[in-house]
Design a protein around this motif. Structure first.
Motif, mmCIF file in Angstrom:
data_model
loop_
_atom_site.group_PDB
_atom_site.id
_atom_site.type_symbol
_atom_site.label_atom_id
_atom_site.label_comp_id
_atom_site.label_asym_id
_atom_site.label_seq_id
_atom_site.Cartn_x
_atom_site.Cartn_y
_atom_site.Cartn_z
ATOM 1 N N LYS A 41 -4.348 -2.385 2.519
ATOM 2 C CA LYS A 41 -4.722 -2.462 0.909
ATOM 3 C C LYS A 41 -4.067 -1.248 0.204
ATOM 4 O O LYS A 41 -4.644 -0.038 0.995
ATOM 5 C CB LYS A 41 -6.063 -2.759 0.226
ATOM 6 N N GLY A 42 -3.798 -1.377 -1.049
ATOM 7 C CA GLY A 42 -3.277 0.196 -1.653
ATOM 8 C C GLY A 42 -1.852 0.948 -1.282
ATOM 9 O O GLY A 42 -1.144 2.124 -1.614
ATOM 10 N N THR A 43 -1.348 0.097 -0.342
ATOM 11 C CA THR A 43 0.157 0.919 0.299
ATOM 12 C C THR A 43 1.436 -0.088 -0.384
ATOM 13 O O THR A 43 1.379 -1.836 0.489
ATOM 14 C CB THR A 43 -0.444 1.105 1.923
ATOM 15 N N ALA A 44 2.121 0.029 -0.368
ATOM 16 C CA ALA A 44 3.770 0.035 -0.813
ATOM 17 C C ALA A 44 4.133 0.165 0.137
ATOM 18 O O ALA A 44 4.856 1.615 -0.557
ATOM 19 C CB ALA A 44 4.547 -0.638 -2.101
ATOM 20 N N VAL A 45 5.606 -0.263 0.848
ATOM 21 C CA VAL A 45 6.738 0.030 1.603
ATOM 22 C C VAL A 45 7.814 -0.377 1.123
ATOM 23 O O VAL A 45 8.164 -1.944 1.207
ATOM 24 C CB VAL A 45 6.762 0.133 3.613
ATOM 25 N N VAL A 46 8.789 0.292 0.194
ATOM 26 C CA VAL A 46 10.074 -0.500 -0.313
ATOM 27 C C VAL A 46 11.016 0.171 0.826
ATOM 28 O O VAL A 46 10.931 1.516 1.368
ATOM 29 C CB VAL A 46 10.380 0.239 -1.760
ATOM 30 N N GLU A 62 14.461 1.468 -10.321
ATOM 31 C CA GLU A 62 13.006 -0.294 -11.279
ATOM 32 C C GLU A 62 12.149 -0.677 -10.181
ATOM 33 O O GLU A 62 11.187 -0.166 -10.477
ATOM 34 C CB GLU A 62 14.576 -1.441 -11.918
ATOM 35 N N MET A 63 12.290 -0.098 -8.576
ATOM 36 C CA MET A 63 11.727 -0.335 -8.003
ATOM 37 C C MET A 63 10.709 0.157 -8.235
ATOM 38 O O MET A 63 9.362 -0.305 -7.552
ATOM 39 C CB MET A 63 11.918 -1.167 -6.301
ATOM 40 N N LEU A 64 11.365 1.020 -7.324
ATOM 41 C CA LEU A 64 10.124 2.658 -7.315
ATOM 42 C C LEU A 64 9.490 2.796 -9.210
ATOM 43 O O LEU A 64 8.225 3.116 -8.137
ATOM 44 C CB LEU A 64 10.904 4.093 -6.690
ATOM 45 N N ASN A 65 9.733 2.289 -10.106
ATOM 46 C CA ASN A 65 8.997 2.900 -10.972
ATOM 47 C C ASN A 65 7.617 0.940 -11.322
ATOM 48 O O ASN A 65 6.973 2.107 -11.752
ATOM 49 C CB ASN A 65 10.593 2.827 -12.125
ATOM 50 N N GLU A 66 8.147 0.631 -10.354
ATOM 51 C CA GLU A 66 6.977 -0.604 -10.786
ATOM 52 C C GLU A 66 6.212 -0.271 -9.387
ATOM 53 O O GLU A 66 4.869 -0.533 -10.349
ATOM 54 C CB GLU A 66 8.147 -1.756 -10.154
ATOM 55 N N ARG A 67 6.501 0.071 -8.573
ATOM 56 C CA ARG A 67 5.533 0.389 -8.133
ATOM 57 C C ARG A 67 4.607 2.066 -8.378
ATOM 58 O O ARG A 67 3.295 1.389 -7.982
ATOM 59 C CB ARG A 67 6.135 0.691 -6.707
ATOM 60 N N ARG A 69 4.335 2.484 -10.967
ATOM 61 C CA ARG A 69 2.900 1.672 -12.156
ATOM 62 C C ARG A 69 2.162 1.301 -12.049
ATOM 63 O O ARG A 69 0.940 0.670 -12.836
ATOM 64 C CB ARG A 69 4.228 2.022 -13.083
ATOM 65 N N GLY A 70 1.994 0.730 -11.026
ATOM 66 C CA GLY A 70 0.882 -0.040 -10.111
ATOM 67 C C GLY A 70 -0.517 0.284 -10.081
ATOM 68 O O GLY A 70 -0.624 1.147 -10.540
ATOM 69 N N HIS A 71 -1.185 0.046 -9.152
ATOM 70 C CA HIS A 71 -2.468 0.297 -8.980
ATOM 71 C C HIS A 71 -3.011 0.645 -7.436
ATOM 72 O O HIS A 71 -3.466 1.101 -7.370
ATOM 73 C CB HIS A 71 -3.563 -0.742 -9.309
ATOM 74 N N GLY A 72 -1.025 0.979 -6.667
ATOM 75 C CA GLY A 72 -1.318 1.535 -5.496
ATOM 76 C C GLY A 72 -1.201 2.688 -4.649
ATOM 77 O O GLY A 72 -1.719 3.601 -6.104
ATOM 78 N N ALA A 73 -2.283 3.759 -4.051
ATOM 79 C CA ALA A 73 -3.201 4.958 -3.819
ATOM 80 C C ALA A 73 -1.527 5.202 -2.768
ATOM 81 O O ALA A 73 -0.699 6.265 -2.990
ATOM 82 C CB ALA A 73 -3.683 4.538 -2.764
ATOM 83 N N ARG A 74 -0.397 4.603 -1.955
ATOM 84 C CA ARG A 74 0.216 5.145 -1.462
ATOM 85 C C ARG A 74 1.998 4.606 -1.395
ATOM 86 O O ARG A 74 1.531 3.130 -1.666
ATOM 87 C CB ARG A 74 0.019 5.126 0.680
ATOM 88 N N LEU A 75 2.813 4.859 -1.211
ATOM 89 C CA LEU A 75 4.693 4.567 -0.953
ATOM 90 C C LEU A 75 5.139 5.255 -0.662
ATOM 91 O O LEU A 75 5.005 6.284 -1.089
ATOM 92 C CB LEU A 75 4.899 4.449 -3.152
ATOM 93 N N VAL A 76 5.494 4.129 0.133
ATOM 94 C CA VAL A 76 6.260 4.535 1.403
ATOM 95 C C VAL A 76 7.433 3.994 0.867
ATOM 96 O O VAL A 76 8.099 2.657 0.709
ATOM 97 C CB VAL A 76 6.085 4.399 2.683
ATOM 98 N N THR A 105 -0.263 9.301 -6.988
ATOM 99 C CA THR A 105 0.660 8.332 -5.912
ATOM 100 C C THR A 105 0.938 9.334 -5.166
ATOM 101 O O THR A 105 1.305 10.305 -5.093
ATOM 102 C CB THR A 105 0.858 6.766 -6.205
ATOM 103 N N LEU A 106 0.629 8.938 -4.163
ATOM 104 C CA LEU A 106 1.034 9.612 -2.430
ATOM 105 C C LEU A 106 2.190 8.872 -2.425
ATOM 106 O O LEU A 106 2.611 7.492 -2.196
ATOM 107 C CB LEU A 106 0.005 9.689 -1.183
#
Length: 132
Positions: A41-46, A62-67, A69-76, A105-106
């Motif tokens: 929860k709160g983590t997305a991995v592209v 586009e993919m990173l920008n969407e993620r 601007r979402g509600h995630g705390a971490r993006l890998v 966002t981390l």
């Protein structure tokens, strides 16, 4: 002397006419595949697979920008399967890093063993991506 002929197109349709060669250059397909996983929860991995260059970098943005601007705390961003990583890809990562800082966002970049990604990050990434 040879000259190139341009097909005659009625004036009203001229703005809609785009030669097939230009359409192929504008929309490269199959060179970059992107997938999103949510391991927690709160983590997305592209995950990126293929080539990140001038033609495909906008799709990555586009993919990173969407993620971001979402509600995630971490993006890998997993670039371990990327075969070619150009300077345009580095610009996308830097832009994403700035947006991540704005949104709190981390933001982590995982280059894996990809020589192309590691070389670009080592040469031009500096300390912009310390979490790799």
């Amino acid at each position: 002397m040879t000259s190139l002929s341009v097909p005659r197109v009625p004036h009203s349709k001229r703005a809609l006419f785009v030669p097939a060669e230009l359409r192929a250059l504008e929309a490269p397909k199959g060179r970059l595949r992107l997938r999103v996983n949510r391991p927690a929860k709160g983590t997305a991995v592209v995950e990126a697979n293929g080539e990140v260059d001038l033609g495909t970098a906008p799709r990555l943005w586009e993919m990173l920008n969407e993620r971001l601007r979402g509600h995630g705390a971490r993006l890998v961003v997993d670039l371990s399967q990327v075969e070619f990583f150009g300077t345009t890809g580095l610009c996308v990562l830097r832009r994403a890093r700035l947006l991540a800082d704005e949104t709190g966002t981390l933001f982590l970049v995982f280059p894996g063993e990809s020589r192309s990604v590691r070389r670009m990050l080592d040469l031009y990434g500096g300390d912009a991506f310390p979490a790799r």
